[in-house]
Design a protein around this motif. Structure first.
Motif, mmCIF file in Angstrom:
data_model
loop_
_atom_site.group_PDB
_atom_site.id
_atom_site.type_symbol
_atom_site.label_atom_id
_atom_site.label_comp_id
_atom_site.label_asym_id
_atom_site.label_seq_id
_atom_site.Cartn_x
_atom_site.Cartn_y
_atom_site.Cartn_z
ATOM 1 N N VAL A 1 -6.670 5.452 -9.330
ATOM 2 C CA VAL A 1 -7.657 4.762 -8.500
ATOM 3 C C VAL A 1 -8.198 5.697 -7.431
ATOM 4 O O VAL A 1 -9.403 5.723 -7.140
ATOM 5 C CB VAL A 1 -7.029 3.504 -7.859
ATOM 6 N N PHE A 2 -7.320 6.487 -6.841
ATOM 7 C CA PHE A 2 -7.704 7.406 -5.770
ATOM 8 C C PHE A 2 -8.725 8.431 -6.264
ATOM 9 O O PHE A 2 -9.701 8.749 -5.578
ATOM 10 C CB PHE A 2 -6.452 8.114 -5.250
ATOM 11 N N SER B 1 2.698 4.510 -8.479
ATOM 12 C CA SER B 1 2.137 5.725 -7.888
ATOM 13 C C SER B 1 1.162 6.403 -8.838
ATOM 14 O O SER B 1 0.157 6.972 -8.403
ATOM 15 C CB SER B 1 3.264 6.693 -7.518
ATOM 16 N N ILE B 2 1.446 6.355 -10.143
ATOM 17 C CA ILE B 2 0.521 6.934 -11.120
ATOM 18 C C ILE B 2 -0.796 6.158 -11.115
ATOM 19 O O ILE B 2 -1.886 6.748 -11.137
ATOM 20 C CB ILE B 2 1.151 6.917 -12.526
ATOM 21 N N MET B 3 -0.715 4.833 -11.073
ATOM 22 C CA MET B 3 -1.936 4.021 -11.027
ATOM 23 C C MET B 3 -2.698 4.248 -9.725
ATOM 24 O O MET B 3 -3.936 4.270 -9.705
ATOM 25 C CB MET B 3 -1.589 2.538 -11.177
ATOM 26 N N LEU C 1 0.828 -1.214 0.000
ATOM 27 C CA LEU C 1 0.000 0.000 0.000
ATOM 28 C C LEU C 1 0.862 1.263 0.000
ATOM 29 O O LEU C 1 0.356 2.359 0.232
ATOM 30 C CB LEU C 1 -0.920 0.011 1.225
ATOM 31 N N GLN C 2 2.148 1.084 -0.290
ATOM 32 C CA GLN C 2 3.080 2.207 -0.221
ATOM 33 C C GLN C 2 2.737 3.293 -1.234
ATOM 34 O O GLN C 2 2.899 4.488 -0.960
ATOM 35 C CB GLN C 2 4.505 1.709 -0.464
ATOM 36 N N ASP D 1 2.249 7.117 -0.125
ATOM 37 C CA ASP D 1 3.013 8.250 -0.668
ATOM 38 C C ASP D 1 2.078 9.334 -1.193
ATOM 39 O O ASP D 1 2.366 10.535 -1.055
ATOM 40 C CB ASP D 1 3.922 7.765 -1.794
ATOM 41 N N LEU D 2 0.952 8.928 -1.772
ATOM 42 C CA LEU D 2 0.005 9.899 -2.320
ATOM 43 C C LEU D 2 -0.687 10.686 -1.218
ATOM 44 O O LEU D 2 -0.811 11.911 -1.288
ATOM 45 C CB LEU D 2 -1.026 9.168 -3.184
ATOM 46 N N VAL D 3 -1.138 9.994 -0.182
ATOM 47 C CA VAL D 3 -1.874 10.639 0.901
ATOM 48 C C VAL D 3 -0.978 11.585 1.687
ATOM 49 O O VAL D 3 -1.442 12.589 2.240
ATOM 50 C CB VAL D 3 -2.499 9.575 1.820
#
Length: 280
Positions: A253-254, A247-249, A59-60, A64-66
């Motif tokens: 999804v986010f 991270s792009i994917m 879930l890294q 990183d996004l959050v």
């Protein structure tokens, strides 16, 4: 003869079901692939992006996004714009739809034709005058600038007009006998009856507002006013160079997750509203 026709009808239904399932699988596979890549380490994705099982699992990418400080701000902007635009569209479309369906006023046919003609004009064709007008007003980089260009929706007015036309006039005539005003009839009789149509229009408006990219990209030049679509797109270049494909994917999804949840919760209203509109 009837038995033969029933047999052919049964095989036709089975064939249609098989084709529907096949199309659904073909549509779902890319979505599953994106979700899978978002749950894989970038080191693994550098070796291969193939596979529909997220192994090894991580879930890294989402963490990183959050951790980006601007993401909550972008989500808040998208929520404000989507909710505000939905409310304004429902108000304008229901009032205009009722006026076209039930009221008589000068140049009604001409105004209706001009409204429908708006469906034939690409929204990109009016970006330049819209941008100049909002610049003259000094409201770029505000929530109002992100909402106002999408408030007058011809298809929303047409949908509500078609629904109100299908409501029996006897209901209004009975209310008029009780000395109800026109607004009282609209507010207490017609509007409650139009909940399925309003729900469908509201959901589609919210989805369109949440996914809108081009106008927020033009109007919002301050990073603090980015919506989630523009904001995540602005950092994807950095992610591709530093964090990687996972991270792009994860950002894709986010950004899509709220819309998917909204559809799952209200899908029966969407189906009912579309079926109702098609039937009427």
């Amino acid at each position: 003869m009837n038995a033969t026709r029933s047999g052919w009808a049964l095989w036709g239904d089975r064939l249609l079901l098989a084709i529907t399932v096949l199309v659904a699988i073909l549509w779902f596979l890319p979505v599953l692939w994106v979700v899978t890549m978002s749950l894989k380490p970038n080191s693994e994705l550098m070796r291969s992006t193939w596979g529909f099982i997220p192994y090894p699992f991580t879930l890294q990418n989402y963490a990183d996004l959050v951790r980006l400080a601007t993401v909550p701000r972008w989500l808040t902007n998208s929520l404000i714009v989507a909710v505000g635009m939905t409310i304004l569209v429902l108000v304008v479309s229901s009032l205009a739809g009722y006026a076209f369906a039930r009221l008589q006023f000068p140049f009604k046919r001409t105004i209706f034709v001009l409204m429908i003609a708006g469906l034939m004009i690409p929204e990109q064709a009016v970006f330049l005058p819209l941008h100049q007008m909002f610049a003259d007003w000094g409201i770029h980089n505000t929530h109002a600038a992100l909402m106002l260009p999408r408030v007058a929706v011809p298809i929303g007015v047409f949908l509500m007009m078609q629904f109100f036309r299908a409501v029996p006039r006897e209901l209004e005539e009975a209310a008029e006998l009780d000395h109800a005003s026109r607004f009282t009839i609209f507010w207490k009789i017609m509007l409650p009856l139009s909940v399925p149509a309003l729900t469908t229009l509201g959901l589609f408006t919210f989805i369109h507002a949440w996914n809108d990219f081009l106008w927020p990209l033009v109007s919002a030049t301050n990073a603090n006013m980015y919506t989630v679509t523009v904001g995540l797109a602005s950092i994807q270049g950095n992610f591709a160079q530093t964090q990687g494909l996972g991270s792009i994917m994860a950002s894709a999804v986010f950004a899509s997750l709220p819309i998917v949840l909204l559809f799952l919760i209200f899908q029966r209203f969407i189906v009912a509203g579309v079926a109702m509109s098609a039937g009427k």
